[in-house]
Design an enzyme around this catalytic site. Sequence first.
Site, PDB file in Angstrom:
ATOM      1  N   SER A  14       0.830  -1.214   0.000  1.00 40.87           N
ATOM      2  CA  SER A  14       0.000   0.000   0.000  1.00 40.87           C
ATOM      3  C   SER A  14       0.860   1.258   0.000  1.00 40.87           C
ATOM      4  O   SER A  14       0.672   2.163  -0.825  1.00 40.87           O
ATOM      5  CB  SER A  14      -0.881   0.018   1.252  1.00 40.87           C
ATOM      6  OG  SER A  14      -1.643  -1.161   1.330  1.00 40.87           O
ATOM      7  N   GLY A  15       1.813   1.330   0.918  1.00 47.20           N
ATOM      8  CA  GLY A  15       2.614   2.533   1.054  1.00 47.20           C
ATOM      9  C   GLY A  15       3.592   2.706  -0.090  1.00 47.20           C
ATOM     10  O   GLY A  15       3.732   3.804  -0.645  1.00 47.20           O
ATOM     11  N   CYS A  42      -2.315  -5.738   2.201  1.00 50.37           N
ATOM     12  CA  CYS A  42      -3.729  -5.346   2.163  1.00 50.37           C
ATOM     13  C   CYS A  42      -4.475  -6.064   1.041  1.00 50.37           C
ATOM     14  O   CYS A  42      -5.526  -6.660   1.264  1.00 50.37           O
ATOM     15  CB  CYS A  42      -3.815  -3.826   1.992  1.00 50.37           C
ATOM     16  SG  CYS A  42      -5.491  -3.241   1.791  1.00 50.37           S
ATOM     17  N   TYR A  98      -2.799  -2.985 -10.101  1.00 49.28           N
ATOM     18  CA  TYR A  98      -1.645  -2.317  -9.473  1.00 49.28           C
ATOM     19  C   TYR A  98      -0.453  -2.283 -10.421  1.00 49.28           C
ATOM     20  O   TYR A  98       0.248  -1.286 -10.516  1.00 49.28           O
ATOM     21  CB  TYR A  98      -1.263  -3.033  -8.172  1.00 49.28           C
ATOM     22  CG  TYR A  98      -1.971  -2.489  -6.959  1.00 49.28           C
ATOM     23  CD1 TYR A  98      -3.331  -2.689  -6.761  1.00 49.28           C
ATOM     24  CD2 TYR A  98      -1.283  -1.734  -6.013  1.00 49.28           C
ATOM     25  CE1 TYR A  98      -3.985  -2.173  -5.661  1.00 49.28           C
ATOM     26  CE2 TYR A  98      -1.936  -1.220  -4.900  1.00 49.28           C
ATOM     27  CZ  TYR A  98      -3.276  -1.450  -4.732  1.00 49.28           C
ATOM     28  OH  TYR A  98      -3.912  -0.929  -3.645  1.00 49.28           O
ATOM     29  N   ALA A 114      15.001  -7.282  -2.206  1.00 53.08           N
ATOM     30  CA  ALA A 114      15.966  -6.173  -2.138  1.00 53.08           C
ATOM     31  C   ALA A 114      16.789  -6.256  -0.866  1.00 53.08           C
ATOM     32  O   ALA A 114      16.287  -6.643   0.187  1.00 53.08           O
ATOM     33  CB  ALA A 114      15.214  -4.842  -2.170  1.00 53.08           C
ATOM     34  N   ILE A 177      -7.055  -8.873  14.218  1.00 52.36           N
ATOM     35  CA  ILE A 177      -7.041  -9.977  13.250  1.00 52.36           C
ATOM     36  C   ILE A 177      -7.617 -11.244  13.892  1.00 52.36           C
ATOM     37  O   ILE A 177      -8.447 -11.944  13.298  1.00 52.36           O
ATOM     38  CB  ILE A 177      -5.610 -10.200  12.714  1.00 52.36           C
ATOM     39  CG1 ILE A 177      -5.188  -8.987  11.865  1.00 52.36           C
ATOM     40  CG2 ILE A 177      -5.507 -11.490  11.897  1.00 52.36           C
ATOM     41  CD1 ILE A 177      -3.750  -9.000  11.389  1.00 52.36           C
ATOM     42  N   ARG A 197      -4.369 -13.607  26.625  1.00 52.82           N
ATOM     43  CA  ARG A 197      -3.790 -13.360  27.942  1.00 52.82           C
ATOM     44  C   ARG A 197      -4.634 -12.400  28.789  1.00 52.82           C
ATOM     45  O   ARG A 197      -4.767 -12.570  29.987  1.00 52.82           O
ATOM     46  CB  ARG A 197      -2.391 -12.758  27.730  1.00 52.82           C
ATOM     47  CG  ARG A 197      -1.490 -12.860  28.927  1.00 52.82           C
ATOM     48  CD  ARG A 197      -0.085 -12.377  28.589  1.00 52.82           C
ATOM     49  NE  ARG A 197       0.586 -13.238  27.630  1.00 52.82           N
ATOM     50  CZ  ARG A 197       1.274 -12.814  26.581  1.00 52.82           C
ATOM     51  NH1 ARG A 197       1.381 -11.532  26.328  1.00 52.82           N
ATOM     52  NH2 ARG A 197       1.863 -13.665  25.768  1.00 52.82           N
ATOM     53  N   ARG A 203      -7.194  -5.296  23.082  1.00 49.86           N
ATOM     54  CA  ARG A 203      -6.454  -4.334  23.899  1.00 49.86           C
ATOM     55  C   ARG A 203      -6.268  -3.023  23.119  1.00 49.86           C
ATOM     56  O   ARG A 203      -6.016  -3.046  21.916  1.00 49.86           O
ATOM     57  CB  ARG A 203      -5.075  -4.919  24.247  1.00 49.86           C
ATOM     58  CG  ARG A 203      -4.294  -4.142  25.259  1.00 49.86           C
ATOM     59  CD  ARG A 203      -3.189  -5.017  25.825  1.00 49.86           C
ATOM     60  NE  ARG A 203      -2.321  -5.547  24.776  1.00 49.86           N
ATOM     61  CZ  ARG A 203      -1.210  -4.944  24.325  1.00 49.86           C
ATOM     62  NH1 ARG A 203      -0.852  -3.788  24.832  1.00 49.86           N
ATOM     63  NH2 ARG A 203      -0.470  -5.499  23.394  1.00 49.86           N
ATOM     64  N   HIS A 434     -33.958   9.409   8.914  1.00 54.92           N
ATOM     65  CA  HIS A 434     -34.791   8.470   9.662  1.00 54.92           C
ATOM     66  C   HIS A 434     -35.472   7.480   8.702  1.00 54.92           C
ATOM     67  O   HIS A 434     -35.860   7.883   7.612  1.00 54.92           O
ATOM     68  CB  HIS A 434     -35.859   9.261  10.426  1.00 54.92           C
ATOM     69  CG  HIS A 434     -36.760   8.391  11.237  1.00 54.92           C
ATOM     70  ND1 HIS A 434     -36.353   7.831  12.435  1.00 54.92           N
ATOM     71  CD2 HIS A 434     -38.031   7.977  11.006  1.00 54.92           C
ATOM     72  CE1 HIS A 434     -37.360   7.114  12.916  1.00 54.92           C
ATOM     73  NE2 HIS A 434     -38.371   7.180  12.068  1.00 54.92           N
TER      74      HIS A 434
HETATM   75  C1  LIG Z   1      -5.326 -10.219   7.974  1.00 63.45           C
HETATM   76  C2  LIG Z   1      -5.090  -8.725   7.912  1.00 63.45           C
HETATM   77  C3  LIG Z   1      -6.167  -7.881   7.848  1.00 63.45           C
HETATM   78  C4  LIG Z   1      -5.976  -6.508   7.788  1.00 63.45           C
HETATM   79  N1  LIG Z   1      -7.068  -5.715   7.721  1.00 63.45           N
HETATM   80  C5  LIG Z   1      -6.919  -4.386   7.641  1.00 63.45           C
HETATM   81  C6  LIG Z   1      -8.050  -3.541   7.513  1.00 63.45           C
HETATM   82  O1  LIG Z   1      -9.193  -3.997   7.520  1.00 63.45           O
HETATM   83  N2  LIG Z   1      -7.842  -2.208   7.384  1.00 63.45           N
HETATM   84  C7  LIG Z   1      -6.582  -1.663   7.385  1.00 63.45           C
HETATM   85  O2  LIG Z   1      -6.449  -0.441   7.234  1.00 63.45           O
HETATM   86  N3  LIG Z   1      -5.484  -2.445   7.509  1.00 63.45           N
HETATM   87  C8  LIG Z   1      -5.625  -3.783   7.636  1.00 63.45           C
HETATM   88  N4  LIG Z   1      -4.514  -4.579   7.725  1.00 63.45           N
HETATM   89  C9  LIG Z   1      -3.176  -3.951   7.799  1.00 63.45           C
HETATM   90  C10 LIG Z   1      -2.691  -3.521   6.407  1.00 63.45           C
HETATM   91  O3  LIG Z   1      -2.711  -4.626   5.547  1.00 63.45           O
HETATM   92  C11 LIG Z   1      -1.284  -2.966   6.516  1.00 63.45           C
HETATM   93  O4  LIG Z   1      -1.285  -1.926   7.466  1.00 63.45           O
HETATM   94  C12 LIG Z   1      -0.783  -2.393   5.179  1.00 63.45           C
HETATM   95  O5  LIG Z   1      -0.781  -3.372   4.175  1.00 63.45           O
HETATM   96  C13 LIG Z   1       0.626  -1.830   5.356  1.00 63.45           C
HETATM   97  O6  LIG Z   1       1.127  -1.389   4.128  1.00 63.45           O
HETATM   98  P1  LIG Z   1       2.702  -1.320   3.886  1.00 63.45           P
HETATM   99  O7  LIG Z   1       2.873  -0.688   2.548  1.00 63.45           O
HETATM  100  O8  LIG Z   1       3.371  -0.731   5.053  1.00 63.45           O
HETATM  101  O9  LIG Z   1       3.188  -2.837   3.844  1.00 63.45           O
HETATM  102  P2  LIG Z   1       2.703  -4.083   2.940  1.00 63.45           P
HETATM  103  O10 LIG Z   1       1.376  -3.843   2.332  1.00 63.45           O
HETATM  104  O11 LIG Z   1       2.853  -5.272   3.809  1.00 63.45           O
HETATM  105  O12 LIG Z   1       3.761  -4.125   1.757  1.00 63.45           O
HETATM  106  C14 LIG Z   1       5.101  -4.450   1.998  1.00 63.45           C
HETATM  107  C15 LIG Z   1       5.638  -5.135   0.756  1.00 63.45           C
HETATM  108  O13 LIG Z   1       7.052  -5.212   0.844  1.00 63.45           O
HETATM  109  C16 LIG Z   1       7.479  -6.461   0.297  1.00 63.45           C
HETATM  110  N5  LIG Z   1       8.811  -6.738   0.821  1.00 63.45           N
HETATM  111  C17 LIG Z   1       9.172  -7.022   2.111  1.00 63.45           C
HETATM  112  N6  LIG Z   1      10.505  -7.174   2.199  1.00 63.45           N
HETATM  113  C18 LIG Z   1      11.006  -6.980   0.934  1.00 63.45           C
HETATM  114  C19 LIG Z   1      12.319  -6.987   0.383  1.00 63.45           C
HETATM  115  N7  LIG Z   1      13.407  -7.225   1.140  1.00 63.45           N
HETATM  116  N8  LIG Z   1      12.452  -6.764  -0.949  1.00 63.45           N
HETATM  117  C20 LIG Z   1      11.372  -6.506  -1.719  1.00 63.45           C
HETATM  118  N9  LIG Z   1      10.107  -6.480  -1.251  1.00 63.45           N
HETATM  119  C21 LIG Z   1       9.920  -6.700   0.075  1.00 63.45           C
HETATM  120  C22 LIG Z   1       6.405  -7.426   0.775  1.00 63.45           C
HETATM  121  O14 LIG Z   1       6.396  -8.581  -0.040  1.00 63.45           O
HETATM  122  C23 LIG Z   1       5.134  -6.573   0.627  1.00 63.45           C
HETATM  123  O15 LIG Z   1       4.540  -6.765  -0.638  1.00 63.45           O
HETATM  124  C24 LIG Z   1      -4.660  -5.970   7.784  1.00 63.45           C
HETATM  125  C25 LIG Z   1      -3.566  -6.833   7.845  1.00 63.45           C
HETATM  126  C26 LIG Z   1      -3.771  -8.194   7.914  1.00 63.45           C
HETATM  127  C27 LIG Z   1      -2.577  -9.106   7.972  1.00 63.45           C
END
Ligand SMILES: Cc1cc2nc3c(=O)[nH]c(=O)nc-3n(C[C@H](O)[C@H](O)[C@H](O)COP(=O)(O)OP(=O)(O)OC[C@H]3O[C@@H](n4cnc5c(N)ncnc54)[C@H](O)[C@@H]3O)c2cc1C
Length: 454
Positions: A14-15, A42, A98, A114, A177, A197, A203, A434
């Site tokens: 996502s980020g 995500c 994407y 990476a 989760i 726990r 929490r 309503h």
């Molecule tokens: C089951 C579950 C349900 C969730 N439900 C929600 C929800 O309802 N609403 C919500 O807002 N959030 C939810 N989240 C949280 C949300 O998915 C994360 O907060 C979000 O995806 C974070 O985005 P990010 O870009 O930080 O990391 P990510 O989306 O995890 O992306 C990181 C990417 O980096 C890649 N990567 C890692 N290391 C390397 C490397 N060394 N080289 C190359 N690529 C690498 C990974 O493969 C991954 O694709 C949920 C999470 C889970 C597990």
Amino acid sequence: MPHDFDLIVIGAGSGGVAASRRAAAHGAKVAVVEASRVGGTCVIRGCVPKKLLMYAAQYGDGFDEAAGYGWQLAKPEFQMARWADAKAAETQRLEHIYRQLLAGSKVELIEGRAQVDGPGRVRVGERVLSARHLLIASGAAPVRDSIDGIQHCPTSDDLLDLRELPERAAIVGSGFIAVEFASILARLGVKVGLFYRAHLPLRGFDEDLRTRAASALQAAGVVLHPGCAPRQVQRAGDQWLLIDADERVHAYPFVLNATGRRPNTQGLGLRTLGIELDAAGAVPVDAQLHTSATNVYAIGDVTNKINLTPVAIAEGRALADSLFGPTARQVDLSLVASAVFMMPPLATIGPTEAELVGAGRALKVFEADFRPMRQAFIDGSERCYMKLLVDAATDQVLAVHMLGADAPEIVQSLAVALSAGATKAHFDRTIAVHPTAAEEFVLLREATRTHGLG
Ligand SMILES: Cc1cc2nc3c(=O)[nH]c(=O)nc-3n(C[C@H](O)[C@H](O)[C@H](O)COP(=O)(O)OP(=O)(O)OC[C@H]3O[C@@H](n4cnc5c(N)ncnc54)[C@H](O)[C@@H]3O)c2cc1C
């Protein structure tokens, strides 16, 4: 030495995707490196497939409710394999979108793992790439070693890939989760035990939501085991044995490890840049998302602040704007709404009542607790609970907490009002829609209790 890129992003979740596209839109030459599937947690193994499974589970209630409303139905049967096929098709479709978005933004996608290879350098297989700026957006993954023996148990990643549901399942953990999957699996007919726990699940959420969430789980048939964190997990034939601190043994054919998530920083080579990780393995950043190393930044779950998709996206865009846009800007994380997609769901924005009381705020608490209209024909026990926390001195609404049907949709809209600084008087002068559940938020007249008013 000229660089290959202005920005290399590690992680196309996502980020990372948001940051890459925004940086490229500002004219930067950008590469994003992804070790797994584009879209990240995500899209591939988090929010999206989880919510699609929740929709499947909701039908479980829907069939019962429909009978109350006059429908004659044959006995329905849920087939996980059909859901799994539909889910795989949908995540593939989204991943394809994407990839197209990255290509359309002229971001180079480099597939592989990476590793940072020194200042401004990233190694992907045999290739070494250089960039002026480096962004760590590698997310987080389930913790697999929290309990002796639990490393062999499935996590949320594995659960979302099941083609057949177990008859009984233990879920270890009580974060959002764990609670979501307990609620979902119970609605799909699985007999669920939830082991954790604390005295209540979830929490960090408001205590009134936590107690009602626990009741809602029990009403769905989930057996709660508060104060019962297994100390060991063993395999015995076709069963998993959870051994708790009192040496009691709980046998289940399926155990979901939902004990938490850990930032993806192992093997990333951040030490070569002099970056020290915190105790949770996260990358520390300042308010501008800068790490301790020059021209190296981190966003999203790898920083372990507020681990939600919209936060990762907002941080990615703000950072790209700051690096390559006309003006630097920061993300305001002081009011972030969030939801727990259990059934009924809960959603929240702002501090808990206990946090505000602890901070010594003079407070008025407004609450409603009622049986939603939809329950009328089915004689259901489901409740809807709403709470507004209002600053007694300024009349500003500081927090909204809700557990009930459509809570995430309702709280999302109220989040706009709160970020605009709405007062209770603004809520009071709003004419209701309503009949809705949401109208109760503008019809709350008397405070049910106050704090700090003498
Ligand atoms: C089951 C579950 C349900 C969730 N439900 C929600 C929800 O309802 N609403 C919500 O807002 N959030 C939810 N989240 C949280 C949300 O998915 C994360 O907060 C979000 O995806 C974070 O985005 P990010 O870009 O930080 O990391 P990510 O989306 O995890 O992306 C990181 C990417 O980096 C890649 N990567 C890692 N290391 C390397 C490397 N060394 N080289 C190359 N690529 C690498 C990974 O493969 C991954 O694709 C949920 C999470 C889970 C597990």
